[in-house]
Design a protein around this motif. Structure first.
Motif, PDB file in Angstrom:
ATOM      1  N   LYS A 158       0.694  -1.216  -0.139  1.00 45.45           N
ATOM      2  CA  LYS A 158      -0.060   0.146   0.175  1.00 45.45           C
ATOM      3  C   LYS A 158       0.869   1.338   0.043  1.00 45.45           C
ATOM      4  N   GLU A 210       4.053   1.394  -1.065  1.00 48.33           N
ATOM      5  CA  GLU A 210       4.416   1.626  -2.383  1.00 48.33           C
ATOM      6  C   GLU A 210       3.600   2.242  -3.345  1.00 48.33           C
ATOM      7  N   GLN A 211       2.218   1.793  -3.528  1.00 51.07           N
ATOM      8  CA  GLN A 211       1.080   2.130  -4.321  1.00 51.07           C
ATOM      9  C   GLN A 211       1.126   3.741  -3.912  1.00 51.07           C
ATOM     10  N   ARG A 212       0.952   4.138  -2.624  1.00 57.01           N
ATOM     11  CA  ARG A 212       0.743   5.373  -2.340  1.00 57.01           C
ATOM     12  C   ARG A 212       2.015   6.400  -2.866  1.00 57.01           C
ATOM     13  N   ALA A 253       3.797   5.718  -5.195  1.00 60.23           N
ATOM     14  CA  ALA A 253       3.688   5.851  -7.099  1.00 60.23           C
ATOM     15  C   ALA A 253       2.637   6.562  -7.296  1.00 60.23           C
ATOM     16  N   GLU A 254       1.632   6.822  -6.528  1.00 54.85           N
ATOM     17  CA  GLU A 254       0.450   7.727  -6.957  1.00 54.85           C
ATOM     18  C   GLU A 254       0.916   9.024  -6.525  1.00 54.85           C
ATOM     19  N   LEU A 255       1.772   9.453  -5.468  1.00 51.24           N
ATOM     20  CA  LEU A 255       2.430  10.526  -5.092  1.00 51.24           C
ATOM     21  C   LEU A 255       3.287  11.044  -6.358  1.00 51.24           C
ATOM     22  N   LYS A 256       4.097  10.126  -6.799  1.00 45.07           N
ATOM     23  CA  LYS A 256       4.762  10.264  -7.961  1.00 45.07           C
ATOM     24  C   LYS A 256       4.246  10.668  -9.115  1.00 45.07           C
ATOM     25  N   ARG A 257       3.034  10.023  -9.437  1.00 41.51           N
ATOM     26  CA  ARG A 257       2.163  10.205 -10.490  1.00 41.51           C
ATOM     27  C   ARG A 257       1.757  11.647 -10.303  1.00 41.51           C
ATOM     28  N   LYS A 258       1.333  12.090  -9.326  1.00 40.72           N
ATOM     29  CA  LYS A 258       0.650  13.347  -9.187  1.00 40.72           C
ATOM     30  C   LYS A 258       1.624  14.367  -9.371  1.00 40.72           C
ATOM     31  N   GLN A 303       2.264  14.701 -13.109  1.00 38.54           N
ATOM     32  CA  GLN A 303       0.951  15.446 -13.690  1.00 38.54           C
ATOM     33  C   GLN A 303       0.994  16.893 -13.113  1.00 38.54           C
TER      34      GLN A 303
END
Length: 329
Positions: free
Chosen positions: A80, A82-84, A86-91, A94
């Motif tokens: 979780k 790592e997913q968070r 990755a989501e932060l990196k994606r944001k 963006q």
């Protein structure tokens, strides 16, 4: 970059805050260096003299299951996290893309504003130039109108003076004309009398000459008519003579086709060149027998050149029609 931060302070603050959150999570959230600790067992060991092997195995199995659940929980927590991250990196990506897009839009808007400013300045310059040209044109027009008015006034004054002088001249001329008219009437009277006398003499002379010319013309017409009749008769005789010679030469060149009966004849049209060379031959009235007609055409071509007259009489032989009759003697 500073310009971007100045223009978008809120976006810059959000980006800095997100970076701090990520750093804190990386520092305090997970201890990646220490191995996972085994949970302390809460099972009370009961001293017994008799050990139940089945219970021991069951207890061991529960311990293994607890360890597996703890390991699964840690793995789930790690995934979780790592997913968070990755989501932060994606944001973050963006956000960088959005900031870049905003910068691009700002540059486009800056170019548009600059272009609009240039167009506005150019339009103002053009209007200013047009206004200057209009003022100059108005000034030139006023000057031209003033000049035209001055010229018109001068023209009117000159015209008034000219009319007065013209009237004076006309009065003097009228007086002279009256005197001249009187003299002219007397001279005209004398001229008409002399003209009538000369006209009568000229008419008498003309009638005499006209009678003489008519007599001479009548004599020449009778002579020309006689010569024309003699020439026409001569040309007719010559034409008939050459037609006979042409017909005879063609008959001499004729080869009778097999099976042709006597009494056949046809009319041929022949076009000739000076000297009698045959240019073309055709049947304009057939005999009813194709072989006979073709033999007649062949005879004309074989007889080339045909006898023709020279001079102006040849013009009558450029295109001639004659009857081909081999039975005629």
């Amino acid at each position: 970059m500073l310009q971007i931060l100045k223009r978008n302070p809120l976006a810059a603050a959000i980006a800095v805050l997100m970076h701090l959150v990520i750093i804190l999570l990386l520092v305090f959230g997970v201890d990646w260096l220490n191995p996972p600790e085994q949970p302390k067992s809460t099972i009370q060991v009961v001293q017994a003299r008799v050990i139940d092997e089945a219970k021991v195995r069951e207890q061991v199995q529960r311990l293994k299951e607890d360890d597996a659940r703890q390991a699964e929980a840690k793995r789930t927590t790690r995934e979780k996290e790592e997913q968070r991250l990755a989501e932060l990196k994606r944001k973050q990506t963006q956000e960088r893309q959005r900031l870049a897009e905003l910068e691009k839009q700002r540059q486009v808007e800056d170019r548009k504003r600059e272009e609009a400013k240039k167009q506005r300045l150019e339009e103002e310059r053009r209007k200013k130039t047009a206004e200057q040209q209009r003022l100059q044109a108005e000034k030139a027009q006023k000057a031209a109108e003033a000049k035209q008015q001055a010229e018109e006034q001068a023209r009117k004054e000159a015209e008034t003076k000219r009319i007065a002088e013209q009237k004076k001249r006309e009065e003097a001329a009228a007086k002279k004309a009256a005197e001249a008219k009187k003299r002219k009437a007397e001279a005209e009277k004398r001229r008409k009398a002399e003209e009538a006398r000369l006209k009568a003499e000229a008419e008498k002379k003309r009638k005499a000459e006209e009678a003489k010319r008519q007599a001479e013309a009548a004599q020449k017409a009778r002579e020309a008519e006689l010569l024309a009749a003699m020439e026409a008769e001569h040309n007719a005789r010559e034409r008939d003579r050459y037609i006979i010679q042409i017909s005879q030469k063609v008959v001499r060149s004729w080869l009778r086709p097999a099976g042709i009966s006597d009494g056949l004849k046809c009319t041929l049209r022949v076009r000739l060149a000076p000297g009698g060379s045959v240019l073309a031959v055709s049947v304009i009235k057939g005999s009813g027998n194709g072989a006979f007609d073709r033999s007649a055409e062949a005879a004309v071509l074989k007889a080339d050149p045909l006898p023709v007259p020279g001079g102006t009489l040849f013009e009558q032989f450029r295109d001639i029609n004659f009857e081909f009759d081999p039975n005629k003697k």
